[in-house]
Design an enzyme around this catalytic site. Structure first.
Site, PDB file in Angstrom:
ATOM      1  N   LYS A 256      30.776  43.204  96.123  1.00 21.85           N
ATOM      2  CA  LYS A 256      30.960  42.565  94.806  1.00 21.85           C
ATOM      3  C   LYS A 256      31.869  41.342  94.946  1.00 21.85           C
ATOM      4  O   LYS A 256      31.649  40.311  94.299  1.00 21.85           O
ATOM      5  CB  LYS A 256      31.549  43.550  93.788  1.00 21.85           C
ATOM      6  CG  LYS A 256      30.596  44.628  93.307  1.00 21.85           C
ATOM      7  CD  LYS A 256      29.365  44.096  92.599  1.00 21.85           C
ATOM      8  CE  LYS A 256      29.670  43.554  91.206  1.00 21.85           C
ATOM      9  NZ  LYS A 256      28.418  43.053  90.549  1.00 21.85           N
TER      10      LYS A 256
ATOM     11  N   TYR B 248      31.296  48.750  98.862  1.00 20.62           N
ATOM     12  CA  TYR B 248      30.864  48.347  97.513  1.00 20.62           C
ATOM     13  C   TYR B 248      31.702  47.185  96.989  1.00 20.62           C
ATOM     14  O   TYR B 248      31.173  46.139  96.596  1.00 20.62           O
ATOM     15  CB  TYR B 248      30.955  49.543  96.544  1.00 20.62           C
ATOM     16  CG  TYR B 248      31.013  49.106  95.103  1.00 20.62           C
ATOM     17  CD1 TYR B 248      29.916  48.482  94.508  1.00 20.62           C
ATOM     18  CD2 TYR B 248      32.179  49.278  94.344  1.00 20.62           C
ATOM     19  CE1 TYR B 248      29.976  48.035  93.200  1.00 20.62           C
ATOM     20  CE2 TYR B 248      32.234  48.832  93.030  1.00 20.62           C
ATOM     21  CZ  TYR B 248      31.136  48.213  92.471  1.00 20.62           C
ATOM     22  OH  TYR B 248      31.198  47.757  91.182  1.00 20.62           O
TER      23      TYR B 248
ATOM     24  N   THR C  95      33.670  43.646  88.954  1.00 27.75           N
ATOM     25  CA  THR C  95      34.505  44.841  88.873  1.00 27.75           C
ATOM     26  C   THR C  95      35.965  44.550  89.213  1.00 27.75           C
ATOM     27  O   THR C  95      36.251  43.631  89.985  1.00 27.75           O
ATOM     28  CB  THR C  95      33.962  45.893  89.856  1.00 27.75           C
ATOM     29  OG1 THR C  95      34.904  46.958  90.001  1.00 27.75           O
ATOM     30  CG2 THR C  95      33.746  45.303  91.244  1.00 27.75           C
ATOM     31  N   ASP C  96      36.855  45.376  88.686  1.00 27.84           N
ATOM     32  CA  ASP C  96      38.277  45.249  89.053  1.00 27.84           C
ATOM     33  C   ASP C  96      38.528  45.709  90.486  1.00 27.84           C
ATOM     34  O   ASP C  96      39.592  45.453  91.051  1.00 27.84           O
ATOM     35  CB  ASP C  96      39.171  46.026  88.075  1.00 27.84           C
ATOM     36  CG  ASP C  96      38.859  47.516  87.991  1.00 27.84           C
ATOM     37  OD1 ASP C  96      37.923  47.971  88.667  1.00 27.84           O
ATOM     38  OD2 ASP C  96      39.564  48.221  87.243  1.00 27.84           O
ATOM     39  N   GLU C  97      37.539  46.400  91.085  1.00 23.76           N
ATOM     40  CA  GLU C  97      37.749  46.917  92.449  1.00 23.76           C
ATOM     41  C   GLU C  97      37.891  45.802  93.476  1.00 23.76           C
ATOM     42  O   GLU C  97      38.372  46.044  94.581  1.00 23.76           O
ATOM     43  CB  GLU C  97      36.609  47.845  92.853  1.00 23.76           C
ATOM     44  CG  GLU C  97      36.601  49.109  92.045  1.00 23.76           C
ATOM     45  CD  GLU C  97      35.786  50.225  92.671  1.00 23.76           C
ATOM     46  OE1 GLU C  97      35.511  50.183  93.878  1.00 23.76           O
ATOM     47  OE2 GLU C  97      35.432  51.149  91.931  1.00 23.76           O
TER      48      GLU C  97
HETATM   49  O1  DAU Z   1      36.646  50.152  88.353  1.00 21.77           O
HETATM   50  C1  DAU Z   1      35.330  49.801  88.156  1.00 21.77           C
HETATM   51  C2  DAU Z   1      34.435  50.637  89.047  1.00 21.77           C
HETATM   52  O2  DAU Z   1      34.415  51.950  88.524  1.00 21.77           O
HETATM   53  C3  DAU Z   1      33.029  50.072  89.142  1.00 21.77           C
HETATM   54  O3  DAU Z   1      33.065  48.828  89.765  1.00 21.77           O
HETATM   55  C4  DAU Z   1      32.125  51.018  89.955  1.00 21.77           C
HETATM   56  O4  DAU Z   1      30.815  50.536  89.951  1.00 21.77           O
HETATM   57  C5  DAU Z   1      32.185  52.395  89.344  1.00 21.77           C
HETATM   58  O5  DAU Z   1      31.437  53.301  90.143  1.00 21.77           O
HETATM   59  C6  DAU Z   1      33.625  52.890  89.212  1.00 21.77           C
HETATM   60  O6  DAU Z   1      34.191  53.182  90.511  1.00 21.77           O
HETATM   61  P1  DAU Z   1      34.982  54.526  90.807  1.00 21.77           P
HETATM   62  O7  DAU Z   1      34.868  54.830  92.237  1.00 21.77           O
HETATM   63  O8  DAU Z   1      36.341  54.453  90.214  1.00 21.77           O
HETATM   64  O9  DAU Z   1      34.090  55.541  89.906  1.00 21.77           O
HETATM   65  P2  DAU Z   1      33.652  57.053  90.127  1.00 21.77           P
HETATM   66  O10 DAU Z   1      33.077  57.541  88.845  1.00 21.77           O
HETATM   67  O11 DAU Z   1      32.849  57.249  91.365  1.00 21.77           O
HETATM   68  O12 DAU Z   1      35.047  57.798  90.369  1.00 21.77           O
HETATM   69  C7  DAU Z   1      36.090  57.742  89.418  1.00 21.77           C
HETATM   70  C8  DAU Z   1      37.280  58.453  90.026  1.00 21.77           C
HETATM   71  O13 DAU Z   1      36.986  59.850  90.157  1.00 21.77           O
HETATM   72  C9  DAU Z   1      37.619  57.986  91.440  1.00 21.77           C
HETATM   73  O14 DAU Z   1      39.023  57.998  91.601  1.00 21.77           O
HETATM   74  C10 DAU Z   1      36.973  59.023  92.349  1.00 21.77           C
HETATM   75  C11 DAU Z   1      37.052  60.287  91.526  1.00 21.77           C
HETATM   76  N1  DAU Z   1      35.939  61.248  91.706  1.00 21.77           N
HETATM   77  C12 DAU Z   1      34.654  60.794  91.632  1.00 21.77           C
HETATM   78  C13 DAU Z   1      33.593  61.661  91.785  1.00 21.77           C
HETATM   79  C14 DAU Z   1      32.169  61.168  91.724  1.00 21.77           C
HETATM   80  C15 DAU Z   1      36.230  62.603  91.879  1.00 21.77           C
HETATM   81  O15 DAU Z   1      37.404  63.006  91.920  1.00 21.77           O
HETATM   82  N2  DAU Z   1      35.165  63.465  92.007  1.00 21.77           N
HETATM   83  C16 DAU Z   1      33.866  63.064  91.994  1.00 21.77           C
HETATM   84  O16 DAU Z   1      32.949  63.903  92.146  1.00 21.77           O
END
Ligand code: DAU
Length: 286
Positions: A92, A88, A63-65
């Site tokens: 990774k 997380y 991941t880029d994270e």
């Molecule tokens: O960048 C790659 C990564 O992207 C992967 O390595 C991870 O496995 C994957 O889960 C994802 O990480 P994020 O934390 O960016 O993904 P997530 O879908 O959880 O959240 C995307 C963005 O939206 C993040 O800035 C948090 C925000 N968010 C997330 C959720 C679940 C909200 O604002 N509301 C929410 O309910």
């Protein structure tokens, strides 16, 4: 299980997509992340090392994270230092380092890819885009963390898979490749786009917009501000480029969730665990 798999099949390449992948879950309960992401990768590396006479490649999907967070400008390149901010991403990062070390120490033929945010069919509704689609369809609040200005670089899942396949076929052993969608979007823009698509595709009886459901909630602790990938190495060396724009990919994704309500029901009700038990005898395959 891996020993059994290596004995039963003539495995000559490993592609490690397996991971605990949700940042929020890793904040609440990091244990599974250490076990799956670090120990799991270690197990795969060890079995691969023991079978290295026939192994042509160990590809590790990451991941880029691992690079941490960007400010308003700039991009992550393959040379950016690792600065993971969540349990997380730290797990990774540890797994990436193990893969690299097995290449240097044991000459295991490895490649690593670090991708940006995936979206598309079959994504578990813990992640932003499916969560928003499904909540919106049920008229539930659409939670946006903080002020919604965090930026993610969205990559359609099939574009990601094509990139991984190109790297597996033609990537230089020992190298890392960044994979990104060149689709930066703030979370509030993303959520608004999903609402607009749903309003167009399944207009509500009272003609109100799903945007009315947007609810700003408490921010994620340590929330990374911005991710953006420079994927020019992959483009130049292997001729890969993303096909989907965010608009086309998001439309396909929303349509997929509308067409696959049975899958959604199975996943949301927990019924998928029965399916996994039936097929794998336990829940390890989830
Ligand atoms: O960048 C790659 C990564 O992207 C992967 O390595 C991870 O496995 C994957 O889960 C994802 O990480 P994020 O934390 O960016 O993904 P997530 O879908 O959880 O959240 C995307 C963005 O939206 C993040 O800035 C948090 C925000 N968010 C997330 C959720 C679940 C909200 O604002 N509301 C929410 O309910």
């Amino acid at each position: 299980a891996m020993t059994h798999a290596f004995k039963s099949y003539e495995i000559d390449a490993v592609c490690n997509f397996a991971a605990e992948s949700h940042v929020d879950r890793s904040i609440v309960a990091p244990d599974a992340f250490i076990k799956t992401n670090i120990e799991g990768t270690f197990n795969l590396l060890e079995i691969s090392r023991q079978n290295s006479d026939r192994l042509v490649l160990f590809h590790h999907v990451s991941t880029d994270e691992v690079y941490g967070s960007l400010g308003p400008d700039g991009f992550f390149t393959e040379k950016t230092s690792y600065r993971p901010n969540s349990p997380y991403s730290a797990s990774k990062a540890a797994s990436d380092h193990l893969v690299r070390a097995y290449h240097k120490t044991y000459a295991l033929p490895v490649t690593i890819s670090n991708c940006s945010n995936n979206y598309g069919p079959y994504q578990f509704p813990e992640k932003l885009i499916p969560l928003i689609i499904l909540n919106a369809l049920e008229d539930k609040p659409l939670p946006v963390y903080g002020d919604g200005r965090n930026v993610r670089d969205w990559l359609y899942v099939k574009d990601h898979c094509r990139a991984v396949w190109e790297i597996m076929k033609r990537g230089t052993r020992g190298q890392t490749y960044n994979i990104g969608g060149r689709c930066e979007s703030t979370n509030i823009e993303t959520v608004t786009m999903v609402c607009d698509l749903l309003d167009e595709m399944v207009t509500k009886a009272d003609r109100t917009s799903r945007k009315d459901l947007i609810t700003f909630v408490k921010d994620r602790p340590g929330h990374d501000l911005r991710y953006a990938i420079d994927c020019s190495k992959l483009e130049k060396e292997l001729g890969w480029a993303p096909i989907e724009s965010f608009e086309t990919g998001l439309r396909k994704t929303v349509q997929w969730y509308l067409n696959n309500s049975q899958w959604v029901h199975r996943v949301k009700s927990g019924e998928y665990l029965d399916w996994v038990r039936q097929h794998y005898g336990n829940e390890e395959g989830v």
